[in-house]
Design an enzyme around this catalytic site. Structure first.
Site, PDB file in Angstrom:
ATOM      1  N   GLN A 200     -11.283 -19.016 -12.340  1.00  0.00           N
ATOM      2  CA  GLN A 200     -12.339 -18.125 -12.847  1.00  0.00           C
ATOM      3  C   GLN A 200     -12.993 -18.691 -14.111  1.00  0.00           C
ATOM      4  OE1 GLN A 200      -9.323 -17.155 -11.823  1.00  0.00           O
ATOM      5  NE2 GLN A 200      -9.288 -15.046 -11.095  1.00  0.00           N
ATOM      6  N   ASP A 241      -6.067  -6.738 -18.314  1.00  0.00           N
ATOM      7  CA  ASP A 241      -6.141  -5.845 -17.159  1.00  0.00           C
ATOM      8  C   ASP A 241      -5.425  -4.530 -17.424  1.00  0.00           C
ATOM      9  OD1 ASP A 241      -6.541  -8.684 -16.010  1.00  0.00           O
ATOM     10  OD2 ASP A 241      -7.246  -7.289 -14.469  1.00  0.00           O
ATOM     11  N   LYS A 252      -4.684 -12.417 -16.942  1.00  0.00           N
ATOM     12  CA  LYS A 252      -4.564 -13.491 -15.952  1.00  0.00           C
ATOM     13  C   LYS A 252      -3.407 -14.433 -16.262  1.00  0.00           C
ATOM     14  CE  LYS A 252      -6.439 -13.838 -13.000  1.00  0.00           C
ATOM     15  NZ  LYS A 252      -5.881 -13.281 -11.739  1.00  0.00           N
TER      16      LYS A 252
HETATM   17  O1  MRU Z   1      -7.928 -11.662 -10.976  1.00  0.00           O
HETATM   18  P1  MRU Z   1      -9.128 -11.324 -11.809  1.00  0.00           P
HETATM   19  O2  MRU Z   1     -10.182 -12.375 -11.779  1.00  0.00           O
HETATM   20  O3  MRU Z   1      -9.657  -9.939 -11.486  1.00  0.00           O
HETATM   21  O4  MRU Z   1      -8.552 -11.292 -13.293  1.00  0.00           O
HETATM   22  C1  MRU Z   1      -9.424 -11.021 -14.347  1.00  0.00           C
HETATM   23  C2  MRU Z   1      -8.761 -11.107 -15.664  1.00  0.00           C
HETATM   24  O5  MRU Z   1      -7.605 -11.412 -15.794  1.00  0.00           O
HETATM   25  C3  MRU Z   1      -9.604 -10.707 -16.829  1.00  0.00           C
HETATM   26  O6  MRU Z   1      -9.216 -11.421 -17.972  1.00  0.00           O
HETATM   27  C4  MRU Z   1      -9.390  -9.207 -17.078  1.00  0.00           C
HETATM   28  O7  MRU Z   1      -9.643  -8.464 -15.923  1.00  0.00           O
HETATM   29  C5  MRU Z   1     -10.236  -8.717 -18.184  1.00  0.00           C
HETATM   30  S1  MRU Z   1     -11.908  -8.503 -17.665  1.00  0.00           S
HETATM   31  C6  MRU Z   1     -12.833  -7.990 -18.975  1.00  0.00           C
END
Ligand code: MRU
Length: 359
Positions: A200, A241, A252
């Site tokens: 990402q 999250d 993440k």
């Molecule tokens: O698996 P993902 O791409 O949904 O994970 C996203 C993250 O870990 C972001 O850092 C988190 O959701 C914060 S978004 C402002």
């Protein structure tokens, strides 16, 4: 924020009972859109990460409930749609919060009125998310500005994954302070962790920073500790999250390692997250459910080939067993502060409770 000079949000209404989103599985190689007009479509989009990032997962789920209720507004349909959406991804608590929010608004209404009311509430959730992130930006901007004043040099921020506008409705959490600093002339440069296995950082954070003109350098996930040892990182800002009541933060996979490296090297480590990401029902981050995703995300990788085609290639011997925990938990003691829409809080239960008027 803008793509090729045109302002976008990540999700918007597209007719009486549908929304449209940016398909994040296609970035950075293609800007494609996905129309979501069924409950099943929204659940699938969340699971496959067409939409992703905690706040956007919440907003998408709110619209998913609205779409389902527009088809059938009875109590059984409400319960079934809630359950299907709530099970789509387990770690981001914004999902549950958005579903609870919409359900509380529609439950007292007669079934035929529930769909329209749910759409109105989902629209409000999106507007609120934009405001929350803008306010996080103001709070975090002060940290970047202070770092610049202290050193007189550009501020080097390390971030992990994508906690940018693509993960939210607009602005982003970790990126909002960076965008404000850049726009206000405070020199800022970002080290972007590639963020294996789904990359990402490389595909999304690099894309949106580049679109906004923020200077950045993409680094392999393993490079952050080395850069910190050599004084090349002034602060880390990551998203979350789920943040527990005492300030443990799930984000993440790989975030925890950066927090350890930051602590070992005296680099401030901030988590940017709105109140909608705080789970007041949990204290201990170990209780957060960590999503385990497909091994294929580890054994294979997507990218653009020399001929322009986007393709998946295998990077491990065929049949390799792989584990793929998608998140980890950084304990509060490694977090220098939580950048919220209400200001920067210590990562502690009393500080967070005082900030949000709880307890
Ligand atoms: O698996 P993902 O791409 O949904 O994970 C996203 C993250 O870990 C972001 O850092 C988190 O959701 C914060 S978004 C402002």
């Amino acid at each position: 924020m803008k793509i090729d000079g045109k302002a976008y949000r990540t999700i918007w209404r597209a007719g009486p009972a549908a929304v449209e989103t940016i398909d994040q599985t296609r970035l950075p190689h293609e800007l494609a859109f996905r129309r979501l007009d069924s409950l099943e479509g929204v659940v699938e989009a969340i699971k496959t990460m067409v939409v992703r990032g905690a706040p956007l997962i919440g907003a998408s789920a709110a619209y998913g409930l609205a779409i389902a209720l527009s088809e059938a507004g009875d109590d059984a349909s409400l319960a079934a749609a809630y359950a299907a959406l709530n099970a789509s991804r387990p770690t981001a608590v914004n999902l549950r919060h958005a579903l609870d929010d919409v359900r509380a608004v529609v439950a007292p209404l007669p079934p035929p009125e529930r769909g329209e009311a749910a759409f109105r509430r989902a629209d409000e959730i999106c507007e609120e998310d934009v405001k929350l992130n803008r306010a996080i930006g103001e709070a975090g901007f002060k940290l970047i500005e202070a770092a610049h004043k202290a050193s007189g040099r550009p501020v080097h921020v390390l971030t992990h994954c994508n906690a940018g506008w693509l993960a939210c409705v607009d602005w982003g959490t970790a990126t909002a302070p960076i965008y404000l600093a850049h726009d206000r002339g405070v020199p800022v440069h970002v080290y972007v962790d590639e963020t294996r296995p789904r990359n990402q950082g490389a595909s999304l954070t690099a894309f949106e920073l580049g679109q906004h003109g923020v200077p950045f350098t993409l680094i392999a996930d393993n490079a952050g500790g080395h850069l910190m040892q050599h004084g090349k990182v002034d602060l880390c800002i990551v998203g979350a999250d789920r943040v527990t009541a005492r300030g443990d933060a799930a984000n993440k996979i790989g975030t925890y390692l950066k927090a350890l490296a930051a602590r070992a090297n005296g680099v401030p480590f901030y988590v940017a997250a709105p109140g909608t990401t705080i789970d007041w029902t949990l204290d201990d981050g170990h209780a957060i459910e960590i999503e385990e995703r497909s091994a294929r995300e580890v054994t294979h990788i997507w990218g653009r080939l020399a001929d322009g085609r986007v393709a998946e290639v295998e990077i491990a011997p065929p049949g390799t067993r792989a584990a793929n925990p998608a998140f980890d938990v950084t304990p509060a003691e490694l977090v220098s502060g939580i950048i919220t829409e209400r200001g920067v809080s210590a990562a502690s239960k009393p500080a967070l409770a005082a900030l949000y008027g709880r307890g």
